[in-house]
Design a protein around this motif. Structure first.
Motif, PDB file in Angstrom:
ATOM      1  N   ALA A 109       0.829  -1.213   0.000  1.00 27.44           N
ATOM      2  CA  ALA A 109       0.000   0.000   0.000  1.00 27.44           C
ATOM      3  C   ALA A 109       0.862   1.262   0.000  1.00 27.44           C
ATOM      4  O   ALA A 109       0.512   2.267  -0.619  1.00 27.44           O
ATOM      5  CB  ALA A 109      -0.941  -0.001   1.202  1.00 27.44           C
ATOM      6  N   VAL A 110       2.009   1.220   0.675  1.00 23.46           N
ATOM      7  CA  VAL A 110       2.913   2.372   0.708  1.00 23.46           C
ATOM      8  C   VAL A 110       3.485   2.612  -0.688  1.00 23.46           C
ATOM      9  O   VAL A 110       3.534   3.746  -1.165  1.00 23.46           O
ATOM     10  CB  VAL A 110       4.042   2.162   1.748  1.00 23.46           C
ATOM     11  N   GLU A 111       3.900   1.539  -1.351  1.00 20.37           N
ATOM     12  CA  GLU A 111       4.431   1.677  -2.707  1.00 20.37           C
ATOM     13  C   GLU A 111       3.349   2.146  -3.684  1.00 20.37           C
ATOM     14  O   GLU A 111       3.613   2.968  -4.557  1.00 20.37           O
ATOM     15  CB  GLU A 111       5.029   0.356  -3.194  1.00 20.37           C
ATOM     16  N   THR A 112       2.140   1.641  -3.531  1.00 16.80           N
ATOM     17  CA  THR A 112       1.042   2.043  -4.418  1.00 16.80           C
ATOM     18  C   THR A 112       0.747   3.526  -4.267  1.00 16.80           C
ATOM     19  O   THR A 112       0.636   4.252  -5.264  1.00 16.80           O
ATOM     20  CB  THR A 112      -0.225   1.219  -4.117  1.00 16.80           C
ATOM     21  N   THR A 113       0.646   3.992  -3.032  1.00 16.41           N
ATOM     22  CA  THR A 113       0.353   5.412  -2.823  1.00 16.41           C
ATOM     23  C   THR A 113       1.523   6.278  -3.260  1.00 16.41           C
ATOM     24  O   THR A 113       1.324   7.385  -3.757  1.00 16.41           O
ATOM     25  CB  THR A 113      -0.002   5.706  -1.352  1.00 16.41           C
ATOM     26  N   GLY A 164      11.624  14.304  -2.977  1.00 20.60           N
ATOM     27  CA  GLY A 164      11.191  13.835  -1.664  1.00 20.60           C
ATOM     28  C   GLY A 164      10.155  12.732  -1.746  1.00 20.60           C
ATOM     29  O   GLY A 164      10.158  11.798  -0.945  1.00 20.60           O
ATOM     30  N   LEU A 165       9.258  12.827  -2.731  1.00 25.04           N
ATOM     31  CA  LEU A 165       8.265  11.771  -2.902  1.00 25.04           C
ATOM     32  C   LEU A 165       8.936  10.476  -3.335  1.00 25.04           C
ATOM     33  O   LEU A 165       8.579   9.391  -2.871  1.00 25.04           O
ATOM     34  CB  LEU A 165       7.209  12.176  -3.939  1.00 25.04           C
ATOM     35  N   LEU A 166       9.894  10.583  -4.235  1.00 23.11           N
ATOM     36  CA  LEU A 166      10.599   9.386  -4.694  1.00 23.11           C
ATOM     37  C   LEU A 166      11.409   8.726  -3.576  1.00 23.11           C
ATOM     38  O   LEU A 166      11.566   7.511  -3.547  1.00 23.11           O
ATOM     39  CB  LEU A 166      11.507   9.731  -5.870  1.00 23.11           C
ATOM     40  N   LYS A 167      11.891   9.533  -2.632  1.00 25.99           N
ATOM     41  CA  LYS A 167      12.683   9.005  -1.513  1.00 25.99           C
ATOM     42  C   LYS A 167      11.831   8.679  -0.291  1.00 25.99           C
ATOM     43  O   LYS A 167      12.366   8.386   0.776  1.00 25.99           O
ATOM     44  CB  LYS A 167      13.773  10.010  -1.129  1.00 25.99           C
ATOM     45  N   ARG A 168      10.519   8.772  -0.431  1.00 25.80           N
ATOM     46  CA  ARG A 168       9.563   8.457   0.645  1.00 25.80           C
ATOM     47  C   ARG A 168       9.753   9.325   1.886  1.00 25.80           C
ATOM     48  O   ARG A 168       9.623   8.864   3.017  1.00 25.80           O
ATOM     49  CB  ARG A 168       9.661   6.990   1.046  1.00 25.80           C
ATOM     50  N   HIS A 208      -0.742   7.776   2.011  1.00 25.27           N
ATOM     51  CA  HIS A 208       0.642   7.375   2.237  1.00 25.27           C
ATOM     52  C   HIS A 208       1.063   7.691   3.672  1.00 25.27           C
ATOM     53  O   HIS A 208       1.605   6.824   4.375  1.00 25.27           O
ATOM     54  CB  HIS A 208       1.562   8.094   1.238  1.00 25.27           C
ATOM     55  N   VAL A 209       0.797   8.898   4.105  1.00 23.40           N
ATOM     56  CA  VAL A 209       1.151   9.302   5.474  1.00 23.40           C
ATOM     57  C   VAL A 209       0.389   8.464   6.493  1.00 23.40           C
ATOM     58  O   VAL A 209       0.963   7.966   7.470  1.00 23.40           O
ATOM     59  CB  VAL A 209       0.877  10.809   5.677  1.00 23.40           C
TER      60      VAL A 209
END
Length: 126
Positions: free
Chosen positions: A12-16, A61-65, A116-117
């Protein structure tokens, strides 16, 4: 100290994450195409294309989570939602479907960032 264990990232984290990155890239491409080619305010393009510059900031930042980036991006996106909503109701012609697409991409980006958060906080170890 290096860990020999691989970090398992919930699906779910990867999907979001990818929904957020995809919708962000979609907003950037839409903003540039709209103002430069599809429905510019002036023939030959508009200086309003610079409106996509703030959207370029959260991409790394989004790419690095990075959790902080997801949080402030969910606030930044509301400016683009508002622009799309105003232009969808006030303009005519080819700008209307572009504005509706901007609204939809903004909503997807907001939802992906918020989920995601939420998922990461729920899965965090105390």
């Amino acid at each position: 100290m290096q860990s020999s264990e691989a970090v398992v990232v919930p699906r779910a984290v990867e999907t979001t994450r990818w929904l957020a990155v995809g919708s962000l890239l979609g907003l950037i491409v839409l903003g540039l195409a709209w103002e430069l080619w599809l429905a510019p305010l002036r023939p030959g393009g508009s200086l309003w294309a610079v409106k996509v510059l703030p959207l370029c900031l959260p991409l790394p930042g989004l790419l690095k989570r990075r959790m902080y980036t997801y949080r402030w991006t969910s606030l930044l996106v509301w400016f683009y939602f508002l622009e799309g909503a105003v232009r969808a109701t006030s303009e005519r012609g080819p700008a209307v479907p572009l504005a509706i697409l901007e609204v939809l991409l903004s909503l997807v980006l907001f939802a992906a960032c918020a989920l995601h958060v939420r998922i990461r906080l729920r899965n965090a170890k105390p």
